[in-house]
Write an enzyme that holds these catalytic residues in place. Structure first.
Site, PDB file in Angstrom:
ATOM      1  N   PRO A   1       0.837  -1.313  -0.054  1.00 44.29           N
ATOM      2  CA  PRO A   1      -0.205  -0.078  -0.169  1.00 44.29           C
ATOM      3  C   PRO A   1       0.989   1.254  -0.119  1.00 44.29           C
ATOM      4  O   PRO A   1       1.414   1.465   1.012  1.00 44.29           O
ATOM      5  CB  PRO A   1      -0.794  -0.164   1.288  1.00 44.29           C
ATOM      6  CG  PRO A   1      -0.612  -1.641   1.772  1.00 44.29           C
ATOM      7  CD  PRO A   1       0.139  -1.941   0.988  1.00 44.29           C
ATOM      8  N   GLU A   2       0.949   1.863  -1.022  1.00 41.96           N
ATOM      9  CA  GLU A   2       1.370   3.302  -1.053  1.00 41.96           C
ATOM     10  C   GLU A   2       0.140   4.047  -0.872  1.00 41.96           C
ATOM     11  O   GLU A   2      -0.794   3.675  -0.665  1.00 41.96           O
ATOM     12  CB  GLU A   2       2.025   3.754  -2.216  1.00 41.96           C
ATOM     13  CG  GLU A   2       3.245   2.980  -2.514  1.00 41.96           C
ATOM     14  CD  GLU A   2       4.434   3.391  -3.565  1.00 41.96           C
ATOM     15  OE1 GLU A   2       4.338   4.598  -3.910  1.00 41.96           O
ATOM     16  OE2 GLU A   2       4.817   2.811  -4.035  1.00 41.96           O
TER      17      GLU A   2
ATOM     18  N   HIS B   1      -3.122 -15.049   7.939  1.00 37.90           N
ATOM     19  CA  HIS B   1      -2.374 -13.737   8.746  1.00 37.90           C
ATOM     20  C   HIS B   1      -3.317 -12.652   8.992  1.00 37.90           C
ATOM     21  O   HIS B   1      -2.971 -11.587   9.003  1.00 37.90           O
ATOM     22  CB  HIS B   1      -1.175 -13.381   7.835  1.00 37.90           C
ATOM     23  CG  HIS B   1      -0.268 -14.358   7.512  1.00 37.90           C
ATOM     24  ND1 HIS B   1       0.619 -14.620   8.575  1.00 37.90           N
ATOM     25  CD2 HIS B   1       0.044 -14.835   6.655  1.00 37.90           C
ATOM     26  CE1 HIS B   1       1.681 -15.594   8.014  1.00 37.90           C
ATOM     27  NE2 HIS B   1       1.326 -15.808   6.822  1.00 37.90           N
TER      28      HIS B   1
ATOM     29  N   ARG C   1       3.687  -9.858   6.519  1.00 32.62           N
ATOM     30  CA  ARG C   1       4.923  -9.375   6.906  1.00 32.62           C
ATOM     31  C   ARG C   1       4.972  -8.649   8.452  1.00 32.62           C
ATOM     32  O   ARG C   1       6.199  -8.559   8.890  1.00 32.62           O
ATOM     33  CB  ARG C   1       5.528  -8.644   6.004  1.00 32.62           C
ATOM     34  CG  ARG C   1       5.926  -9.400   4.565  1.00 32.62           C
ATOM     35  CD  ARG C   1       6.407  -8.681   3.493  1.00 32.62           C
ATOM     36  NE  ARG C   1       7.975  -8.413   4.085  1.00 32.62           N
ATOM     37  CZ  ARG C   1       8.522  -7.776   3.161  1.00 32.62           C
ATOM     38  NH1 ARG C   1       8.045  -7.032   1.865  1.00 32.62           N
ATOM     39  NH2 ARG C   1       9.720  -7.493   3.439  1.00 32.62           N
TER      40      ARG C   1
END
Length: 271
Positions: free
Chosen positions: A2-3, A91, A110
């Site tokens: 995500p930017e 996750h 992550r």
DNA sequence: CAGCGCCCCTGCCCGC
DNA sequence: TGCGGGCAGGGGCGCT
């Protein structure tokens, strides 16, 4: 990650589902993110409603009457609106269930993302209080950027990726904006004319707005709030295209590492 | 104090 | 087919 466009897409995707409905349950399935998810989240949020959802830089800010839930998606995070009860993904870290029958799940393989709570105005939080202007705001222009850049030896790409200078421009869009502006990513920030900065600001805005309109860029696993991928990847001119022909002049694109981030540019079109 | 690496972590892709 | 190495959208932090 995500930017900015992906975070904005997420914001737009979740807003209608999470606003103004009391939070009926909170499941913290795995508290380990960049910082531990506060164990007392429920005490702040249970039976409260989110009255405002907004974005500052790449932070999502979900406010109640008593404070703000700060969410950052890191490199691999995503938020999804689901029907409670459907199987969790491996996750999925945190789930907020709402009285309206919807649930919002944060998934972050992550674990570079964050979920935090602040009872103060969110903009005063230590993670947010030093941030530069939003790139899509009027404050981001050559009058602002050019004087700041003077005498700076840092490469222009790193300059525009510095969140104290301007927020939200990550590696993909920094590469793209510099290509669109014809500026070499390694050029010293202090050695670029006002006019070129003016152009760079315009190109940053255009590219970010275009990416938002396309639902962001999905490289691998990004999905917006309602599960849809972004379609800006097909518009990328340089990012991920090292060695392939420049879309303008057909010469092979070059790749270097700058501040440990992959940097792709055209030696012919960018000076 | 600006600037630079390092590091947090999992997953995927590539080459052998 | 398995495995080791490198790399990935971010950004805080510690050190020089």
């Amino acid at each position: 990650m995500p930017e900015l466009p992906e975070v904005e897409t997420t914001l737009r995707g979740i807003s209608a589902h999470v606003l103004n409905s009391p939070i009926s349950r909170i499941n913290i399935r795995n508290a380990q993110l960049r910082w531990p998810v506060p164990a007392d989240l429920a005490s702040h949020l249970l039976n409260q409603s989110i009255t405002q959802v907004r974005r500052r830089a790449k932070y999502l800010l979900l406010s109640t009457d008593t404070g703000t839930l700060i969410i950052h998606l890191g490199m691999s995070g995503s938020l999804r609106i689901v029907t409670p009860g459907i199987a969790y993904d491996k996750h999925d870290h945190v789930e907020l269930c709402f009285a309206n029958g919807k649930a919002m799940r944060l998934k972050d393989p992550r674990r570079f993302g964050a979920v935090l709570w602040t009872s103060d105005p969110a903009e005063e939080h230590p993670l947010l209080n030093h941030l530069g202007p939003e790139p899509l705001s009027d404050a981001f222009n050559a009058d602002y950027l050019y004087p700041l850049s003077r005498k700076k030896n840092v490469a222009v790409k790193q300059f525009i990726m510095n969140s104290k200078i301007v927020v939200g421009i990550g590696n993909i869009y920094a590469n793209e904006a510099l290509f669109a502006s014809g500026i070499h990513p390694q050029r010293a920030a202090g050695k670029i004319s006002r006019q070129r900065y003016e152009n760079l600001c315009i190109k940053c805005k255009q590219i970010l707005e275009q990416a938002i309109a396309q639902g962001g860029t999905t490289l691998k696993d990004f999905v917006g709030g309602t599960g849809q991928p972004g379609y800006f990847k097909q518009e990328l001119q340089v990012y991920g295209r090292s060695g392939q022909p420049c879309m303008q002049c057909s010469k092979p694109l070059k790749e270097v590492r700058l501040g440990n981030r992959s940097t792709v540019y055209c030696t012919h079109c960018q000076k």
